[in-house]
Write a protein that holds these residues in place. Structure first.
Motif, short mmCIF file in Angstrom:
data_model
loop_
_atom_site.label_atom_id
_atom_site.label_comp_id
_atom_site.label_asym_id
_atom_site.label_seq_id
_atom_site.Cartn_x
_atom_site.Cartn_y
_atom_site.Cartn_z
N PHE A 4 36.58 86.73 44.97
CA PHE A 4 37.03 86.60 43.58
C PHE A 4 36.15 85.62 42.81
O PHE A 4 35.87 85.83 41.63
CB PHE A 4 38.49 86.16 43.53
CG PHE A 4 39.45 87.25 43.92
CD1 PHE A 4 39.66 88.34 43.09
CD2 PHE A 4 40.12 87.20 45.12
CE1 PHE A 4 40.53 89.36 43.44
CE2 PHE A 4 40.98 88.21 45.50
CZ PHE A 4 41.19 89.30 44.65
N MET A 7 33.07 87.46 41.92
CA MET A 7 33.33 88.35 40.78
C MET A 7 33.29 87.57 39.46
O MET A 7 32.73 88.03 38.47
CB MET A 7 34.69 89.03 40.94
CG MET A 7 34.75 90.07 42.03
SD MET A 7 36.41 90.80 42.13
CE MET A 7 36.18 91.92 43.52
N TYR A 65 30.51 97.72 39.27
CA TYR A 65 31.10 96.55 39.92
C TYR A 65 31.73 95.63 38.87
O TYR A 65 32.81 95.08 39.08
CB TYR A 65 30.03 95.80 40.71
CG TYR A 65 30.56 94.56 41.42
CD1 TYR A 65 31.20 94.66 42.65
CD2 TYR A 65 30.41 93.30 40.85
CE1 TYR A 65 31.68 93.54 43.30
CE2 TYR A 65 30.90 92.17 41.48
CZ TYR A 65 31.52 92.30 42.71
OH TYR A 65 32.01 91.17 43.34
N ALA A 68 35.08 97.05 37.67
CA ALA A 68 36.09 96.88 38.72
C ALA A 68 36.48 95.42 38.86
O ALA A 68 37.66 95.09 39.06
CB ALA A 68 35.55 97.42 40.05
N ALA A 69 35.49 94.53 38.75
CA ALA A 69 35.77 93.10 38.88
C ALA A 69 36.68 92.62 37.75
O ALA A 69 37.62 91.84 37.99
CB ALA A 69 34.46 92.31 38.87
N ARG A 71 38.90 94.35 36.15
CA ARG A 71 40.26 94.83 36.41
C ARG A 71 40.95 93.98 37.46
O ARG A 71 42.11 93.58 37.29
CB ARG A 71 40.22 96.29 36.85
CG ARG A 71 39.90 97.28 35.73
CD ARG A 71 40.21 98.70 36.17
NE ARG A 71 39.38 99.11 37.29
CZ ARG A 71 38.21 99.70 37.16
NH1 ARG A 71 37.71 99.94 35.96
NH2 ARG A 71 37.52 100.08 38.22
N LEU A 72 40.25 93.69 38.55
CA LEU A 72 40.85 92.90 39.64
C LEU A 72 41.16 91.48 39.18
O LEU A 72 42.22 90.93 39.50
CB LEU A 72 39.92 92.89 40.85
CG LEU A 72 39.81 94.21 41.60
CD1 LEU A 72 38.71 94.13 42.66
CD2 LEU A 72 41.14 94.58 42.26
N LEU A 73 40.25 90.88 38.45
CA LEU A 73 40.47 89.52 37.97
C LEU A 73 41.66 89.48 37.01
O LEU A 73 42.43 88.51 37.01
CB LEU A 73 39.21 89.00 37.28
CG LEU A 73 38.01 88.73 38.21
CD1 LEU A 73 36.77 88.42 37.38
CD2 LEU A 73 38.31 87.59 39.18
N GLU A 75 44.23 91.50 37.13
CA GLU A 75 45.44 91.64 37.95
C GLU A 75 45.80 90.33 38.61
O GLU A 75 46.99 89.96 38.69
CB GLU A 75 45.22 92.73 38.99
CG GLU A 75 45.14 94.14 38.41
CD GLU A 75 44.85 95.19 39.46
OE1 GLU A 75 44.83 94.83 40.66
OE2 GLU A 75 44.64 96.36 39.10
N VAL A 76 44.79 89.60 39.08
CA VAL A 76 45.05 88.29 39.67
C VAL A 76 45.65 87.35 38.63
O VAL A 76 46.60 86.61 38.90
CB VAL A 76 43.75 87.69 40.25
CG1 VAL A 76 43.96 86.24 40.66
CG2 VAL A 76 43.29 88.50 41.45
N HIS A 273 43.20 97.30 31.83
CA HIS A 273 43.48 96.23 32.78
C HIS A 273 43.92 94.94 32.09
O HIS A 273 44.34 93.99 32.75
CB HIS A 273 42.26 95.96 33.67
CG HIS A 273 41.08 95.39 32.94
ND1 HIS A 273 40.09 96.17 32.41
CD2 HIS A 273 40.73 94.11 32.67
CE1 HIS A 273 39.18 95.40 31.84
NE2 HIS A 273 39.55 94.15 31.99
#
Length: 295
Positions: A4, A7, A65, A68-69, A71-73, A75-76, A273
């Motif tokens: 993370f 990212m 990437y 996607a990063a 979106r994940l960040l 969500e975190v 996101h």
């Protein structure tokens, strides 16, 4: 290894535009960021960036990437906000893109109240008439005026902008009043945009017509065209909020009012996101309420 954190570093590099700028914003050395991203590429087994001395070139895999990063960040961030208390104060940084003239006229008056109400939210404003790529450039939210292109972005209407045709009283005295759209071909026009011609849309009694018009002065800034119209250089077509004061002072006159199209929508756009991020949602709702009586 902290995926993370990698990212976040990669996203910051792309948003800042260089290793040096990212290092300055993060308070770390450029060498540390470069080393971490090289390790990231080695771990993934792909090239994310093509490095050169002049510019930072992102590969197609790098763009994938990055999206996607983000979106994940996000969500975190949502999980952390939920754990910290869903009904607590919204927090975090919002990168917002908005049209320059619109922001100066409207947003500059409402943002102080927003900042006072939500002291843990940080706003980074990019004021420009260009249409930014929210995902590629790392924006959380953008305000757009007009018809939206089909995309994966979520759009919420926050108001509407009326447009009017205007010119100076002196211009009308010299050239006469255009009674219908077709009469504009005999007039000097001041179109918004960079093309040799622009398309002006007219509506009356349910019927629509469009005219391709050009002019000796073209610009992508409403204030420049407004001042040119005040100086008597021709007829221009602009949002009412840009010319309202000049109309009230008698420096401009409205023409062809019977042919005005419906107001342009003002929309807030954000990536899917970011939909659950409370800071983004409270800002959108705040703008809808604050601008309700002026749009």
């Amino acid at each position: 290894m902290n995926p993370f954190e990698d990212m976040r570093l990669f996203a910051q590099v792309l948003e800042s535009g260089s290793f040096t700028a990212a290092a300055e914003q993060l308070g770390v050395s450029k060498q540390l960021i470069s080393r971490r991203l090289m390790q990231l590429e080695e771990r993934l087994g792909v090239r994310l960036l093509n490095r050169s001395t002049r510019r930072l070139d992102v590969t197609p895999l790098g763009h994938a990437y990055h999206e996607a990063a983000l979106r994940l960040l996000a969500e975190v961030e949502q999980v952390e906000q939920s754990i910290a208390g869903e009904h607590g104060q919204p927090r975090g940084t919002i990168r917002l893109s908005a049209p320059l003239s619109f922001a100066v006229e409207h947003l500059s008056q409402v943002f102080p109240a927003f900042m006072q109400r939500y002291p843990q939210v940080v706003l980074e404003l990019d004021l420009s008439d260009r249409s930014v790529d929210l995902l590629a450039e790392g924006f959380d939210l953008a305000l757009r005026i007009g018809q939206l292109e089909d995309s994966s972005l979520i759009a919420r209407r926050i108001g509407g902008v009326e447009r009017v045709w205007v010119c100076s009283p002196g211009y009308l005295a010299e050239r006469g009043v255009p009674e219908e759209p077709a009469a504009l071909v005999a007039h000097d026009c001041l179109p918004y945009g960079h093309g040799r011609t622009v398309q002006w849309r007219f509506e009356r009694e349910g019927k629509t017509q469009q005219l391709q018009l050009g002019g000796r002065l073209r610009a992508n800034n409403g204030e420049v065209l407004r001042d040119a119209a005040i100086a008597g250089l021709g007829i221009t077509y602009l949002p009412l909020f840009i010319v309202r004061k000049a109309l009230e002072e008698g420096r401009l006159c409205r023409v062809l009012d019977d042919y005005r199209p419906a107001p342009l929508a003002v929309s807030a756009l954000y990536p899917a996101h970011r939909q659950g991020v409370r800071a983004v949602q409270v800002l959108v709702e705040f703008l809808r309420e604050a601008l309700r009586d002026v749009l």
